[in-house]
Design a protein around this motif. Sequence first.
Motif, mmCIF file in Angstrom:
data_model
loop_
_atom_site.group_PDB
_atom_site.id
_atom_site.type_symbol
_atom_site.label_atom_id
_atom_site.label_comp_id
_atom_site.label_asym_id
_atom_site.label_seq_id
_atom_site.Cartn_x
_atom_site.Cartn_y
_atom_site.Cartn_z
ATOM 1 N N TYR A 1 -6.255 -4.474 6.375
ATOM 2 C CA TYR A 1 -6.376 -3.995 4.998
ATOM 3 C C TYR A 1 -6.472 -5.159 4.027
ATOM 4 O O TYR A 1 -5.971 -6.257 4.281
ATOM 5 C CB TYR A 1 -5.224 -3.049 4.615
ATOM 6 C CG TYR A 1 -3.839 -3.501 5.029
ATOM 7 C CD1 TYR A 1 -3.135 -4.431 4.292
ATOM 8 C CD2 TYR A 1 -3.236 -2.979 6.164
ATOM 9 C CE1 TYR A 1 -1.868 -4.821 4.666
ATOM 10 C CE2 TYR A 1 -1.962 -3.370 6.553
ATOM 11 C CZ TYR A 1 -1.285 -4.289 5.799
ATOM 12 O OH TYR A 1 -0.031 -4.699 6.168
ATOM 13 N N ALA B 1 -2.664 -6.625 8.489
ATOM 14 C CA ALA B 1 -1.495 -7.332 8.982
ATOM 15 C C ALA B 1 -1.499 -7.243 10.494
ATOM 16 O O ALA B 1 -2.031 -6.286 11.050
ATOM 17 C CB ALA B 1 -0.217 -6.691 8.432
ATOM 18 N N ARG C 1 8.988 -5.550 10.183
ATOM 19 C CA ARG C 1 9.144 -4.130 9.842
ATOM 20 C C ARG C 1 10.303 -3.561 10.658
ATOM 21 O O ARG C 1 10.402 -3.866 11.856
ATOM 22 C CB ARG C 1 7.884 -3.350 10.196
ATOM 23 C CG ARG C 1 6.583 -3.886 9.618
ATOM 24 C CD ARG C 1 5.440 -3.070 10.211
ATOM 25 N NE ARG C 1 4.136 -3.537 9.796
ATOM 26 C CZ ARG C 1 3.402 -4.446 10.437
ATOM 27 N NH1 ARG C 1 3.871 -5.014 11.532
ATOM 28 N NH2 ARG C 1 2.211 -4.774 10.007
ATOM 29 N N MET D 1 0.848 -1.201 0.000
ATOM 30 C CA MET D 1 0.000 0.000 0.000
ATOM 31 C C MET D 1 0.876 1.241 0.000
ATOM 32 O O MET D 1 1.888 1.302 0.699
ATOM 33 C CB MET D 1 -0.850 0.032 1.275
ATOM 34 C CG MET D 1 -1.960 -0.958 1.286
ATOM 35 S SD MET D 1 -2.847 -0.812 2.830
ATOM 36 C CE MET D 1 -1.573 -1.171 4.013
ATOM 37 N N ARG E 1 6.460 1.140 8.807
ATOM 38 C CA ARG E 1 5.284 0.717 8.020
ATOM 39 C C ARG E 1 5.313 1.254 6.596
ATOM 40 O O ARG E 1 4.395 1.004 5.814
ATOM 41 C CB ARG E 1 3.995 1.221 8.687
ATOM 42 C CG ARG E 1 3.804 0.771 10.115
ATOM 43 C CD ARG E 1 2.457 1.224 10.638
ATOM 44 N NE ARG E 1 1.391 0.473 10.042
ATOM 45 C CZ ARG E 1 0.858 -0.636 10.559
ATOM 46 N NH1 ARG E 1 1.302 -1.109 11.702
ATOM 47 N NH2 ARG E 1 -0.116 -1.268 9.952
ATOM 48 N N GLU F 1 -2.632 6.060 6.359
ATOM 49 C CA GLU F 1 -1.835 5.595 7.505
ATOM 50 C C GLU F 1 -1.271 6.752 8.305
ATOM 51 O O GLU F 1 -0.284 6.591 9.034
ATOM 52 C CB GLU F 1 -0.731 4.631 7.062
ATOM 53 C CG GLU F 1 -1.270 3.254 6.757
ATOM 54 C CD GLU F 1 -0.308 2.094 6.986
ATOM 55 O OE1 GLU F 1 0.856 2.320 7.361
ATOM 56 O OE2 GLU F 1 -0.728 0.949 6.780
HETATM 57 N N1 GLY Z 1 1.985 -0.425 5.945
HETATM 58 C C1 GLY Z 1 1.307 -1.593 6.283
HETATM 59 C C2 GLY Z 1 1.898 -2.354 7.385
HETATM 60 O O1 GLY Z 1 2.965 -2.040 7.860
HETATM 61 O O2 GLY Z 1 1.271 -3.286 7.828
#
Ligand code: GLY
Length: 392
Positions: free
Chosen positions: A267, A280, A323, A54, A349, A60
């Motif tokens: 999402y 997620a 992440r 995304m 993210r 976000e």
């Molecule tokens: N940007 C989506 C996530 O980190 O889950």
Amino acid sequence: MHSARSSSHGSDVLVIGGGIIGLVTAWRAAQRGLRTAVVDPGPGGGAAQVAAGMLAAVTELHYGEQTLLGLNLASAERYPAFAAELEAASDGQDIGYRACGTLAVALDADDRSHLRELHALQRRCGLDPEWLTGRECRRLEPMLAPGVRGGLRVDGDHQVDPRRLAKALVTACERAGVAFHRAWAERLTLARDRAAGAVLADGTALSADQVVLAAGSLSGRLAGVPADVLPPVRPVKGQVLRLTVPRPYAPFLSRTVRAVVRGGPLYLVPRENGELVVGATSEELGWDTTVTAGGVYELLRDAHELVPGITELPLTETRAGLRPGSPDNAPMLGPTALPGLHLATGHYRNGVLLTPVTGDAMAAVLATGELPHEALPFTPRRFSPVVQEQPV
Ligand code: GLY
């Protein structure tokens, strides 16, 4: 441990980490005429193999991240040209950039309050997504649950396919003359108080004028990096599902749909090839990348509440990635206090979204010594210990 073997491998820039951030840095640096090398056992791997892709600068947005919003928007704006240039530089590989927009919806009164708050924050930041009733949301996306209470239509939050992006970047790097060393970097080497290269797990010693540490959540673990410049990144686990809309594709979702369900972001990202990515989880569990029954259950449960028809679709993949979280959720870009050592990590993210602007910023600082203005707030030095002036 290996003893370092001397080597003739020398470059202007050595990038440690061949995920999308390291690759875009290497590609852009090579385009500027810098002799560039990348160290990674599997270039193109990493979090991009899990991420949904995304480009969610607006949906976000979080409190306290208004400065990051500027960088996110700058990168989103560059995506169309970036995608076209990368496609041309990678023998025509399509990276799945899709200007589909996003619909953020609310399932109950609490979600609606949350979305109203987000809308107010967006408006204070000069953004103006359109507020829709539940009926209007379902007119746009008929597969949404009948109970949807309202939503925000964000026509500028698009998507890209991170796996294709990573593959195209590897090809573009190869075409631009970037050298790949398919091994783990074991430690940073220093010479005369500056970064001077790295020793690899197979003992190869590489030298370089400038070193970029771009190893995602692993960036804080490279031996040899002095403690005061070691990036404060931590792994934040995300479990992600992939479902497949069978051919011929029945209309399912036409844009990314997201919601906050039971306090957690959810999402669904529909690709043109029928893939539907559902994400997620967000878990602070260290280096754990286990896909758990609980994680899959919660994602499917929440996605089913939002789009009941998903339970008809084949579940084709479950995967977890890490992440690279930083203390303020923003990346660290550019020079550290150790001469010759740069960081390009901590994208948390937004790694896929920030790929174009990161490549531009890192190439600029590597070639000229100056970070572009939009990247200045993201200097790694914001996390350096404050040096107290001694009274004289
Ligand atoms: N940007 C989506 C996530 O980190 O889950």
